[in-house]
Write an enzyme that holds these catalytic residues in place. Structure first.
Site, mmCIF file in Angstrom:
data_model
loop_
_atom_site.group_PDB
_atom_site.id
_atom_site.type_symbol
_atom_site.label_atom_id
_atom_site.label_comp_id
_atom_site.label_asym_id
_atom_site.label_seq_id
_atom_site.Cartn_x
_atom_site.Cartn_y
_atom_site.Cartn_z
ATOM 1 N N LEU A 175 -3.264 -1.152 13.550
ATOM 2 C CA LEU A 175 -2.805 -1.321 14.936
ATOM 3 C C LEU A 175 -2.910 0.000 15.700
ATOM 4 C CD1 LEU A 175 0.447 -3.339 14.063
ATOM 5 C CD2 LEU A 175 -1.771 -4.272 14.777
ATOM 6 N N SER A 216 5.818 -11.626 11.944
ATOM 7 C CA SER A 216 4.697 -12.097 12.787
ATOM 8 C C SER A 216 3.370 -11.463 12.356
ATOM 9 C CB SER A 216 4.974 -11.846 14.273
ATOM 10 O OG SER A 216 5.147 -10.469 14.517
ATOM 11 N N HIS A 225 -6.983 9.719 -2.284
ATOM 12 C CA HIS A 225 -6.450 9.585 -0.919
ATOM 13 C C HIS A 225 -7.398 10.140 0.157
ATOM 14 C CE1 HIS A 225 -2.278 9.200 1.179
ATOM 15 N NE2 HIS A 225 -3.250 8.966 2.045
ATOM 16 N N ASP A 264 0.847 -1.198 0.000
ATOM 17 C CA ASP A 264 0.000 0.000 0.000
ATOM 18 C C ASP A 264 0.880 1.244 0.000
ATOM 19 O OD1 ASP A 264 -2.845 1.092 0.414
ATOM 20 O OD2 ASP A 264 -1.649 2.161 1.914
ATOM 21 N N LYS A 308 -2.035 6.187 -4.566
ATOM 22 C CA LYS A 308 -3.157 7.113 -4.353
ATOM 23 C C LYS A 308 -2.827 8.491 -4.919
ATOM 24 C CE LYS A 308 -3.644 4.816 0.150
ATOM 25 N NZ LYS A 308 -2.312 4.572 0.707
ATOM 26 N N LYS A 341 2.111 -1.567 8.980
ATOM 27 C CA LYS A 341 3.467 -1.111 8.635
ATOM 28 C C LYS A 341 4.407 -1.522 9.761
ATOM 29 C CE LYS A 341 6.926 1.893 9.511
ATOM 30 N NZ LYS A 341 7.538 2.246 10.806
ATOM 31 N N SER A 342 5.552 -2.053 9.392
ATOM 32 C CA SER A 342 6.625 -2.231 10.369
ATOM 33 C C SER A 342 7.952 -2.188 9.644
ATOM 34 C CB SER A 342 6.496 -3.562 11.121
ATOM 35 O OG SER A 342 7.602 -3.692 12.011
ATOM 36 N N TYR A 362 3.415 9.648 0.317
ATOM 37 C CA TYR A 362 4.413 9.026 1.199
ATOM 38 C C TYR A 362 5.842 9.296 0.726
ATOM 39 C CZ TYR A 362 0.296 6.351 2.715
ATOM 40 O OH TYR A 362 -0.955 5.978 3.137
ATOM 41 N N ARG A 399 8.689 -8.247 13.487
ATOM 42 C CA ARG A 399 7.265 -7.843 13.441
ATOM 43 C C ARG A 399 6.702 -8.004 12.029
ATOM 44 N NH1 ARG A 399 7.980 -2.123 16.594
ATOM 45 N NH2 ARG A 399 8.033 -2.906 18.730
HETATM 46 N N1 LIG Z 1 -5.288 6.253 3.476
HETATM 47 C C1 LIG Z 1 -4.780 6.934 4.468
HETATM 48 O O1 LIG Z 1 -5.112 8.111 4.706
HETATM 49 C C2 LIG Z 1 -3.765 6.276 5.362
HETATM 50 C C3 LIG Z 1 -3.367 6.905 6.545
HETATM 51 C C4 LIG Z 1 -2.421 6.272 7.354
HETATM 52 C C5 LIG Z 1 -1.915 5.023 6.986
HETATM 53 N N2 LIG Z 1 -2.301 4.450 5.809
HETATM 54 C C6 LIG Z 1 -1.764 3.139 5.372
HETATM 55 O O2 LIG Z 1 -1.883 2.198 6.434
HETATM 56 C C7 LIG Z 1 -0.587 1.640 6.711
HETATM 57 C C8 LIG Z 1 -0.476 1.234 8.157
HETATM 58 O O3 LIG Z 1 -0.787 2.342 9.019
HETATM 59 P P1 LIG Z 1 0.253 3.048 9.981
HETATM 60 O O4 LIG Z 1 1.603 2.840 9.452
HETATM 61 O O5 LIG Z 1 -0.203 4.446 10.213
HETATM 62 O O6 LIG Z 1 0.011 2.315 11.379
HETATM 63 P P2 LIG Z 1 -0.008 0.811 11.935
HETATM 64 O O7 LIG Z 1 0.317 -0.175 10.878
HETATM 65 O O8 LIG Z 1 -1.289 0.676 12.690
HETATM 66 O O9 LIG Z 1 1.162 0.873 13.016
HETATM 67 C C9 LIG Z 1 2.514 1.056 12.660
HETATM 68 C C10 LIG Z 1 3.291 1.230 13.957
HETATM 69 O O10 LIG Z 1 3.140 0.057 14.760
HETATM 70 C C11 LIG Z 1 4.402 -0.531 15.000
HETATM 71 N N3 LIG Z 1 4.234 -1.978 14.882
HETATM 72 C C12 LIG Z 1 3.961 -2.682 13.752
HETATM 73 N N4 LIG Z 1 3.841 -3.992 14.024
HETATM 74 C C13 LIG Z 1 4.041 -4.123 15.349
HETATM 75 C C14 LIG Z 1 4.044 -5.240 16.219
HETATM 76 N N5 LIG Z 1 3.846 -6.479 15.787
HETATM 77 N N6 LIG Z 1 4.288 -5.009 17.542
HETATM 78 C C15 LIG Z 1 4.506 -3.755 18.000
HETATM 79 N N7 LIG Z 1 4.507 -2.652 17.223
HETATM 80 C C16 LIG Z 1 4.274 -2.844 15.909
HETATM 81 C C17 LIG Z 1 5.349 0.018 13.956
HETATM 82 O O11 LIG Z 1 6.663 0.119 14.498
HETATM 83 P P3 LIG Z 1 7.996 -0.403 13.741
HETATM 84 O O12 LIG Z 1 7.930 0.075 12.315
HETATM 85 O O13 LIG Z 1 9.083 0.248 14.533
HETATM 86 O O14 LIG Z 1 8.022 -1.902 13.839
HETATM 87 C C18 LIG Z 1 4.764 1.402 13.724
HETATM 88 O O15 LIG Z 1 5.230 2.304 14.713
HETATM 89 C C19 LIG Z 1 0.364 2.766 6.293
HETATM 90 O O16 LIG Z 1 1.709 2.326 6.159
HETATM 91 C C20 LIG Z 1 -0.277 3.214 5.002
HETATM 92 O O17 LIG Z 1 0.034 2.278 3.974
HETATM 93 C C21 LIG Z 1 -3.226 5.053 4.993
#
Ligand SMILES: NC(=O)c1ccc[n+]([C@@H]2O[C@H](COP(=O)([O-])OP(=O)(O)OC[C@H]3O[C@@H](n4cnc5c(N)ncnc54)[C@H](OP(=O)(O)O)[C@@H]3O)[C@@H](O)[C@H]2O)c1
Length: 278
Positions: free
Chosen positions: A195, A244, A113, A50, A80, A235-236, A55, A241
């Site tokens: 998450l 997993s 977006h 994604d 997007k 995202k990680s 980004y 992570r």
């Molecule tokens: N359409 C939109 O407006 C929009 C907005 C925001 C996001 N997104 C999309 O959604 C994706 C995911 O959202 P996000 O990156 O905001 O948040 P997320 O995936 O909910 O959380 C990412 C955070 O959680 C940590 N993490 C990941 N797996 C983990 C685990 N197993 N245990 C503990 N911590 C963990 C990561 O740290 P580390 O990296 O340090 O492991 C990072 O700090 C984005 O990358 C993007 O593609 C879309």
């Protein structure tokens, strides 16, 4: 029978295109580590990525994907159009720019977006996405952060029904009304920040559920999404992570556990409200 390591089932979009239910989000991945992070994700079994022009890493992610030994037709790539590019002609130009950065001629899913309703351009933008869809440059098209009022306008004024709506979604922000609207129109729900950016990993209900199943809290949350029928892309940048987070097909939450997670809903938005963001 549980699936093997990294094996991810696909859902079918409303035009029949399959989409892997668990993908990999690339927001905030530092360009200096993109190559190794994408390599870890591919090794772990992710095939769905994604992205977004916003980004700023379409080029580095695209290069890492192209440089891998995974054929293009095994990948599912979403990107997007950003708010400042909304409008018919500017969206077509933005799509070309994204493809050039990615190094691919087509994408699997192209999304608006944000609705940015104060610009009042999302209907024209959608018509540009319809053109890209009909020209075969995007295998499917959809929206992100659309509230019911925005979705209903697209359904009334345009011809292609969005394949997905990508919205903030996790146990603290469950968006039941929007998900019901999606179900009525065969729109797949994609949950961003599945998450809550790590913000619910210490929740005691989720912690005890994880202990009961011998899995991580993140796996419990991702499993909850999967059982609801959502598409997710955590995202990680951490190799363990990354691995997993995709291994959520070897256990299941009971109906009672699904109810317990449902009771955690609290309007806990971590990002901006779509009506206010431009
Ligand atoms: N359409 C939109 O407006 C929009 C907005 C925001 C996001 N997104 C999309 O959604 C994706 C995911 O959202 P996000 O990156 O905001 O948040 P997320 O995936 O909910 O959380 C990412 C955070 O959680 C940590 N993490 C990941 N797996 C983990 C685990 N197993 N245990 C503990 N911590 C963990 C990561 O740290 P580390 O990296 O340090 O492991 C990072 O700090 C984005 O990358 C993007 O593609 C879309």
């Amino acid at each position: 029978m549980p699936l093997g390591r990294g094996a991810v089932p696909s859902l079918s979009l409303n035009n029949g295109v399959p989409i892997p239910q668990v993908g990999f989000g690339v927001f905030m991945i530092d360009p200096s580590v993109t190559a190794s992070v994408i390599s870890s994700a591919l090794d772990a079994g992710y095939r769905h990525f994604d992205l977004a022009s916003f980004y700023g890493n379409e080029a580095s992610v695209g290069a890492a994907l192209k440089g891998s030994d995974v054929p293009r037709d095994e990948l599912f790539i979403t990107t997007k159009v950003w708010n400042s590019d909304q409008g018919y002609d500017s969206t077509l130009a933005a799509f070309d720019t994204s493809c050039a950065a990615l190094g691919f001629d087509t994408v699997d899913l192209y999304l608006i977006h944000w609705p940015a309703p104060m610009l009042d351009k999302y209907v024209h933008t959608w018509r540009a996405l319809e053109r890209l869809y009909h020209d075969g440059r995007a295998r499917a098209i959809g929206v992100s952060n659309f509230e019911p009022v925005h979705l209903l306008r697209i359904l009334e004024e345009c011809s292609v029904v969005p394949a997905v709506n990508q919205i903030e979604l996790h146990p603290y922000l469950q968006q039941r009304e929007l998900r019901a609207l999606h179900a009525n129109h065969s729109i797949v729900t994609e949950g961003w920040s599945p998450l809550a950016r790590g913000g619910l990993l210490n929740d005691p209900v989720l912690v005890s559920m994880a202990q009961r199943h011998g899995v991580t809290v993140a796996q419990v949350i991702l499993r909850w999404h999967v059982q609801l029928g959502n598409v997710v892309f955590p995202k990680s940048a951490t190799r363990s992570r990354i691995r997993s987070n995709i291994e959520v097909f070897g256990f299941g939450l009971s109906a009672a556990e699904m109810d317990q997670v449902e009771a955690l809903d609290r309007n806990g938005r971590t990002g901006p409200h779509p009506n206010e963001y431009h």
